[in-house]
Design an enzyme around this catalytic site. Sequence first.
Site, PDB file in Angstrom:
ATOM      1  N   TYR A  86       0.829  -1.194   0.000  1.00 16.73           N
ATOM      2  CA  TYR A  86       0.000   0.000   0.000  1.00 16.73           C
ATOM      3  C   TYR A  86       0.871   1.255   0.000  1.00 16.73           C
ATOM      4  O   TYR A  86       0.524   2.266  -0.632  1.00 16.73           O
ATOM      5  CB  TYR A  86      -0.925  -0.004   1.223  1.00 16.73           C
ATOM      6  CG  TYR A  86      -1.834   1.207   1.301  1.00 16.73           C
ATOM      7  CD1 TYR A  86      -2.970   1.316   0.493  1.00 16.73           C
ATOM      8  CD2 TYR A  86      -1.543   2.257   2.172  1.00 16.73           C
ATOM      9  CE1 TYR A  86      -3.784   2.429   0.567  1.00 16.73           C
ATOM     10  CE2 TYR A  86      -2.364   3.373   2.245  1.00 16.73           C
ATOM     11  CZ  TYR A  86      -3.480   3.453   1.435  1.00 16.73           C
ATOM     12  OH  TYR A  86      -4.295   4.561   1.508  1.00 16.73           O
ATOM     13  N   HIS A 172       6.072  -7.781  -0.655  1.00 13.56           N
ATOM     14  CA  HIS A 172       6.520  -7.631   0.732  1.00 13.56           C
ATOM     15  C   HIS A 172       7.937  -8.200   0.895  1.00 13.56           C
ATOM     16  O   HIS A 172       8.095  -9.407   1.110  1.00 13.56           O
ATOM     17  CB  HIS A 172       5.556  -8.351   1.683  1.00 13.56           C
ATOM     18  CG  HIS A 172       4.246  -7.670   1.836  1.00 13.56           C
ATOM     19  ND1 HIS A 172       4.027  -6.661   2.746  1.00 13.56           N
ATOM     20  CD2 HIS A 172       3.073  -7.835   1.166  1.00 13.56           C
ATOM     21  CE1 HIS A 172       2.774  -6.246   2.647  1.00 13.56           C
ATOM     22  NE2 HIS A 172       2.172  -6.927   1.696  1.00 13.56           N
ATOM     23  N   GLU A 174       9.791  -7.855   3.424  1.00 17.15           N
ATOM     24  CA  GLU A 174      10.071  -8.123   4.841  1.00 17.15           C
ATOM     25  C   GLU A 174       9.702  -9.526   5.283  1.00 17.15           C
ATOM     26  O   GLU A 174      10.133  -9.978   6.360  1.00 17.15           O
ATOM     27  CB  GLU A 174       9.344  -7.097   5.722  1.00 17.15           C
ATOM     28  CG  GLU A 174       7.847  -7.256   5.818  1.00 17.15           C
ATOM     29  CD  GLU A 174       7.059  -6.590   4.711  1.00 17.15           C
ATOM     30  OE1 GLU A 174       5.844  -6.368   4.879  1.00 17.15           O
ATOM     31  OE2 GLU A 174       7.660  -6.287   3.652  1.00 17.15           O
TER      32      GLU A 174
END
Length: 513
Positions: A86, A172, A174
């Site tokens: 996002y 993502h 992470e």
Amino acid sequence: MAPADLDRVLVIDFGAQYAQLIARRVREAHVFSEIVPRDITAAEIAARAPIGIILSGGPASVYADDAYVIDGAILELGLPVLGICYGHQVLAHSLGGDVVRTENAEFGRTELRSLGDSTLLEGLPERQAVWMSHRDAVVKAPPGFRVIAATEASPVAAMEDLERRLCGVQFHPEVGHTPRGQDMLKRFLYDVCGARPTWTHLGIIEQAVGSIREQVGDARVICGLSGGVDSAVAAVLVHRAVGDRLTCVFVDHGLLRAGEGEQVEAAFREHHDIDLIHVRAADRFLDALVGVTDPEEKRIIIGETFIRVFEEEADKIADARFLVQGTLYPDVIESGTRDAARIKSHHNVGGLPEDMDMELVEPLRDLFKDEVRAVGEELGLPEAIVWRQPFPGPGLAVRIIGEVTRERLEILRSADTIITEEIRRAGLEREVWQAFGVLPAIRSVGVQGDERTYAYPLILRAVSSEDAMTADWVRLPYEVLERISSRVINEVPGINRVAYDVSSKPPATIEWE
């Protein structure tokens, strides 16, 4: 914990499931990170003097009426910015790119295809697996950006504008499901932000000791010792800073596991030359909890009673004006701040009374649990303390669902002893982050010896975790579950059935209250 001259990266939280994980991954790259709320202003960011900003993921759409946005002036500060999921869409939308709802959402493992040379993806395979979780996608990068990677459903899966030091990725990096994600984060931190790897365990210790000395001056200090790794590490750090001006106070509130008070005192006295006072206050705490069933009220009562006991002990020590607590970053986040909604009030944060006579010293307030363990090892703490299973400050009070009574405490203590013995017998102490029983104040029908019973159920909870911010339930072997269940039902009067909790965090929490 973090002095002004330490390189730091701010993680702006848009309500992401993984905001805490982003912060941890940055720290694993030896750069200090801090989670800040989405409504932070450019002026507030400038005051913190970060070397870079990461925009987290989030559940919203940039086109929703209540879409999360950031202060536009933040992107004009000249700081490096990395948008994730996002955050990537916010970055694109704010700077003139196009974000649309695509027909093909991407959730889970996705193949990423690099589109030429780039800083973020330098040295990585042309095609690699990444983890996606989105419906909207950036289909046109803002002016000045170069598209550096795409997937089948995301034509702008990664982009960068190196002149302005702005980057964005739809996936993502992470999470562990993006195998080379940490390499990408390091590229952003070192090559784009110019970060120095200064966040080390030795550096944490030096900074903490210096900060403690500056805060307390020549005053005496007392430390609330629980026997767990958090308070033990906090105590040793403060002892390094102030020496024999520290007195540790271990309060036995009657909510401990079987024999724990004596074990904690013996272990601490054996390994540390620190003044220790053992206060036995079980009746005081249990009397205060009579009739209380609400978990938040329990925590507040226990937190305030702790403080009053500490204050009374401090009154006996001349010039004892400071109280040391082993508060961690997850405690602060879960207790509710501008950064996060309250999940539950930790007794040492949300349960603190407003009219405290002492000033708090919290040398671990910026650390995750795994960082505290590493610092504990660096300080030379014994393995039994460093790797002791986390135990909540309010003790068994938050593992009894309903009113805390002496009868229920004894039942739960007996069951907890069996659980601990069987986990140790199976050699699972290091694999299991926490294993414990929960006793709900309800009864169920059973049959023992051809007779009807009406007794408590026990919920068995075993989880694995690294930092307590997320956790997964442990797939205990059936034979271990069978032994625990059989022993508890046969050996603990008052329990006639055992259930196993197979919930992860999120959506559940580790403790039930």
